[in-house]
Design a protein around this motif. Structure first.
Motif, short mmCIF file in Angstrom:
data_model
loop_
_atom_site.label_atom_id
_atom_site.label_comp_id
_atom_site.label_asym_id
_atom_site.label_seq_id
_atom_site.Cartn_x
_atom_site.Cartn_y
_atom_site.Cartn_z
N TRP A 168 3.62 11.80 8.44
CA TRP A 168 3.30 10.89 9.53
C TRP A 168 3.84 11.41 10.85
O TRP A 168 4.99 11.84 10.93
CB TRP A 168 3.91 9.51 9.26
N ILE A 226 2.71 4.57 0.96
CA ILE A 226 3.01 5.10 2.29
C ILE A 226 3.45 6.57 2.24
O ILE A 226 3.77 7.15 3.27
CB ILE A 226 4.08 4.26 3.01
N THR A 273 1.03 7.77 13.01
CA THR A 273 -0.33 8.13 12.58
C THR A 273 -0.25 9.20 11.49
O THR A 273 0.69 9.99 11.43
CB THR A 273 -1.15 8.66 13.77
N PRO A 274 -1.27 9.23 10.62
CA PRO A 274 -1.27 10.26 9.56
C PRO A 274 -1.29 11.66 10.17
O PRO A 274 -1.98 11.91 11.16
CB PRO A 274 -2.56 9.97 8.79
N GLN A 327 5.10 -4.84 1.86
CA GLN A 327 5.83 -3.93 2.73
C GLN A 327 6.96 -3.25 1.96
O GLN A 327 7.22 -3.55 0.82
CB GLN A 327 6.39 -4.70 3.92
N TYR A 359 5.16 -0.73 6.65
CA TYR A 359 3.94 -1.08 5.92
C TYR A 359 2.75 -0.38 6.55
O TYR A 359 2.80 0.06 7.70
CB TYR A 359 3.72 -2.60 5.88
N LYS A 360 1.71 -0.25 5.76
CA LYS A 360 0.49 0.38 6.23
C LYS A 360 -0.34 -0.66 6.95
O LYS A 360 -0.62 -1.73 6.42
CB LYS A 360 -0.29 0.98 5.06
N ALA A 396 0.86 -1.19 0.00
CA ALA A 396 0.00 0.00 0.00
C ALA A 396 0.89 1.24 0.00
O ALA A 396 1.96 1.25 0.63
CB ALA A 396 -0.90 -0.01 1.23
N GLY A 424 -4.89 2.02 8.89
CA GLY A 424 -4.43 3.17 8.11
C GLY A 424 -3.20 3.82 8.71
O GLY A 424 -2.65 4.76 8.14
N ASN A 425 -2.76 3.35 9.87
CA ASN A 425 -1.53 3.85 10.47
C ASN A 425 -0.33 3.20 9.79
O ASN A 425 -0.48 2.22 9.07
CB ASN A 425 -1.51 3.53 11.97
N LEU A 426 0.84 3.75 10.04
CA LEU A 426 2.06 3.23 9.45
C LEU A 426 2.81 2.45 10.52
O LEU A 426 3.06 2.96 11.62
CB LEU A 426 2.92 4.39 8.94
N THR A 474 4.19 2.66 15.80
CA THR A 474 3.04 2.98 14.98
C THR A 474 2.99 4.49 14.80
O THR A 474 2.95 5.23 15.78
CB THR A 474 1.72 2.49 15.65
#
Length: 171
Positions: free
Chosen positions: A61, A57, A168-169, A126, A145-146, A55, A150-152, A166
């Motif tokens: 972030w 990325i 976050t956007p 990934q 990886y996502k 996905a 929806g977090n990274l 983790t």
């Protein structure tokens, strides 16, 4: 089932006794067209199966410690990520230098704008590359990886051991 009939059962019998497909299949077995047809069918099956792609990325972030924003962007054929913003100023202030870098020549560069993610390439679902931690001055093998939410998910690894964060956007 059609191919299960052996040649010993067909000796001396008329081709009218067998379906046309069996007769054609037997006649073509040794020909290049027979193999081309088999490979074409296999190629169609393989290309019909979708590959698992990572996905995207790219974007901004917020780190797990909520002290900075990392912007992930395309840099050449790979992805990189730079420290785009401090959310909590480091003890040395916003102009903090990379004083923990093991390379003395790099200790005078500022941390803000520094690439902390480098060389990330998609590998299945990934991305793999390297992550630099300016707090320790160490670079680690990394997997990103996502996640489902929806977090990274960002992993820094030493040998087979990885520690995940983790992000976050940043919205």
């Amino acid at each position: 089932m059609i191919n299960a009939i052996s040649m010993t059962h067909t000796k001396g019998k008329s081709i009218a006794a067998y379906p046309a497909a069996v007769y054609v299949d037997r006649k073509m077995r040794g020909s290049p067209m027979y193999f081309a047809k088999k490979y074409l069918i296999a190629a169609c099956i393989v290309t019909a199966i979708p590959a698992q792609a990572a996905a995207p990325i790219s974007g901004r972030w917020i780190t797990q410690s909520k002290d900075g924003v990392v912007e992930i962007y395309q840099c050449g054929a790979v992805l990189c990520g730079k420290l785009a913003k401090f959310l909590v100023n480091p003890p040395a202030g916003p102009g903090a230098k990379d004083i923990n870098n093991p390379d003395k020549a790099l200790r005078s560069r500022t941390i803000l704008g520094l690439n902390v993610l480098t060389g990330f390439k998609a590998d299945g679902e990934q991305y793999k590359g390297q992550i630099y931690d300016p707090k320790s001055g160490k670079t680690y093998r990394s997997i990103v990886y996502k996640g489902k939410s929806g977090n990274l998910v960002v992993k820094g690894c030493i040998g087979p051991f990885c520690q995940a964060q983790t992000w976050t956007p940043a919205g």
